[in-house]
Design an enzyme around this catalytic site. Structure first.
Site, mmCIF file in Angstrom:
data_model
loop_
_atom_site.group_PDB
_atom_site.id
_atom_site.type_symbol
_atom_site.label_atom_id
_atom_site.label_comp_id
_atom_site.label_asym_id
_atom_site.label_seq_id
_atom_site.Cartn_x
_atom_site.Cartn_y
_atom_site.Cartn_z
ATOM 1 N N THR A 1 -21.459 -42.238 -0.926
ATOM 2 C CA THR A 1 -22.286 -41.643 0.128
ATOM 3 C C THR A 1 -22.800 -42.878 1.220
ATOM 4 O OG1 THR A 1 -23.474 -40.226 -1.416
ATOM 5 C CG2 THR A 1 -24.668 -40.784 0.664
ATOM 6 N N GLY B 1 -31.270 -32.546 -5.213
ATOM 7 C CA GLY B 1 -30.553 -33.609 -4.922
ATOM 8 C C GLY B 1 -31.588 -34.996 -4.953
ATOM 9 N N ASP C 1 -36.870 -48.762 -10.474
ATOM 10 C CA ASP C 1 -36.025 -48.799 -9.111
ATOM 11 C C ASP C 1 -37.318 -49.366 -8.079
ATOM 12 O OD1 ASP C 1 -34.380 -47.736 -6.874
ATOM 13 O OD2 ASP C 1 -36.335 -47.023 -6.217
ATOM 14 N N LYS D 1 -37.304 -53.298 -6.147
ATOM 15 C CA LYS D 1 -37.629 -53.519 -4.776
ATOM 16 C C LYS D 1 -38.598 -54.392 -4.541
ATOM 17 C CE LYS D 1 -35.716 -48.808 -3.626
ATOM 18 N NZ LYS D 1 -36.182 -47.321 -3.492
#
Length: 408
Positions: free
Chosen positions: A10, A184, A198, A202
């Site tokens: 992607t 998605g 996640d 960050k």
């Protein structure tokens, strides 16, 4: 200026399309051609829905990493072990490196920055935090002018989408997650997103830059959104709030407080209005005050755009690999620095409900108590997290495993 692209998924295809589409503009801007002349793929014979010469496709990463004609390596394969090895190899052989890989940056940031500095090359990672939201470069600029006092952010589109659906449509967590997967927004294995890992990566990256100290993931107090139920979102709405997964880092009294956890926010707050895959990152500096950065935190072209912006910084020689202070410092993950208001749900077995309600009242930490079905819900005034945790542990000990507790 030749680019080797590791990975053609992607993000990789997005980078390729942006550079090809704007090739003439880049030439007029910088006076030289910008070429992606090799692309690492798993299968060079696969038919691809993109206009690329088969001659550019290779299946051996070292055809890029050891090619003296390659100036910039863009890592877009994802994962950790291989990506780390390729990035390190590229920097060692004197190439500039750009990556969107937050897992590698969060884990190896200091080592890779030191290696880039040693070889006088760029190690850039704008796309690793916030997707298309430009935050890394502005933050690096601000730390030269300000002492950063606080970071407060919504950094994960998957969890934000799920919580938004639960709040708006009174859905259970599993139902909202299923919709996110169908659209998605969520992976087949959503663990990193819904458990907060996640976001924790960050926040580690942002905090390392902001505080000029190496902040590891394991330093950060982390709770995800899996425990939130529709009974919670209904009560939260009635109280005039919404819930978001917030990443917070602050510096006080020469100590650091870092956390990722669900937080209640007033309906009229700026953070409450952040929906779906959008991100919001706020930083507070001692001189500049508060700055907010808002935009798409994921997606093919927003993320690829951030990668290409790093390419332009290299072309203009407009980059600096900031060092990380190795001096002594103290991290405080959870208790002493910050007082907050908490939302707690206790779900005891019916026969123990009156006992648990009595304990809540006796502890005198609740400013509002709500009894709904088999659930006892209360909110607190400003208290320390360790006091809430101590209360939960004491109740667990007294009635063993007969109830479920959720803290927001």
């Amino acid at each position: 200026m030749n680019i080797g692209l590791l990975g053609f998924g992607t993000v990789g295809t997005g980078v390729y399309e942006i550079i090809n589409k704007r090739k003439d503009f880049f030439r007029s801007l910088i006076g030289k051609d910008l070429n992606i002349n090799k692309v690492l793929v798993k299968d060079t014979t696969k038919d691809r829905n993109i206009n690329i010469s088969k001659d550019k496709l290779i299946d051996n990463p070292y055809f890029i990493l050891d090619d003296p004609n390659i100036d910039i390596v863009i890592e877009a394969i994802g994962g950790t072990a291989e990506a780390y090895a390729y990035i390190k190899h590229a920097l060692t052989t004197g190439k500039h490196v750009i990556t969107a890989n937050k897992a590698v940056v969060a884990k190896h940031m200091k080592e890779l920055m030191d290696l880039a500095n040693k070889n006088k090359k760029a190690f850039l990672y704008e796309a690793s935090v916030g997707g298309g939201v430009p935050i890394i470069k502005p933050l690096k600029q601000q730390v030269t002018l300000n002492d950063i006092e606080e970071i407060k952010s919504i950094l994960n589109g998957t969890s934000n989408f799920i919580l938004s659906k639960m709040i708006r449509e009174d859905l259970e967590f599993t139902d909202a997650l299923h919709i996110a997967q169908e659209l998605g927004y969520a992976e087949a294995d959503p663990t990193d997103d819904i458990e907060g890992y996640d976001v924790r990566r960050k926040l580690a990256i942002l905090s390392t830059i902001a505080f000029k100290r190496e902040v590891k993931e394991e330093y950060i107090h982390c709770r995800g959104i899996r425990t939130i139920k529709s009974v919670d979102t209904k009560v939260i709405k009635e109280l005039g709030y919404t819930v978001k997964l917030l990443a917070k880092a602050s510096f006080k009294s020469n100590k650091y407080y870092l956390s990722v956890e669900p937080s209640l926010l007033p309906d009229d707050s700026f953070y409450a209005k952040v929906e779906n895959a959008n991100n919001l990152i706020s930083i507070i500096g001692n001189d500049i005050g508060e700055l907010k950065f808002y935009g798409q935190g994921a997606g093919k072209f927003p993320t690829a755009n951030a990668v290409v912006s790093d390419v332009l910084d290299i072309l203009y020689n407009n980059y600096q690999n900031y060092g990380i202070d190795e001096g002594t410092y103290k991290l405080c993950n959870n208790t002493d620095l910050v007082k907050d208001r908490y939302y707690v749900r206790l779900s005891p077995k019916h026969t123990l409900s009156d006992y648990v309600l009595k304990v809540v009242k006796e502890e005198k930490i609740a400013d509002k108590i709500i009894k709904t079905g088999d659930h006892i819900i209360f909110t607190t005034g400003n208290i320390e997290l360790k006091k809430i945790n101590s209360f939960i542990n004491n109740v667990k000990e007294s009635i063993k495993d007969e109830f479920y507790a959720a803290i927001q």
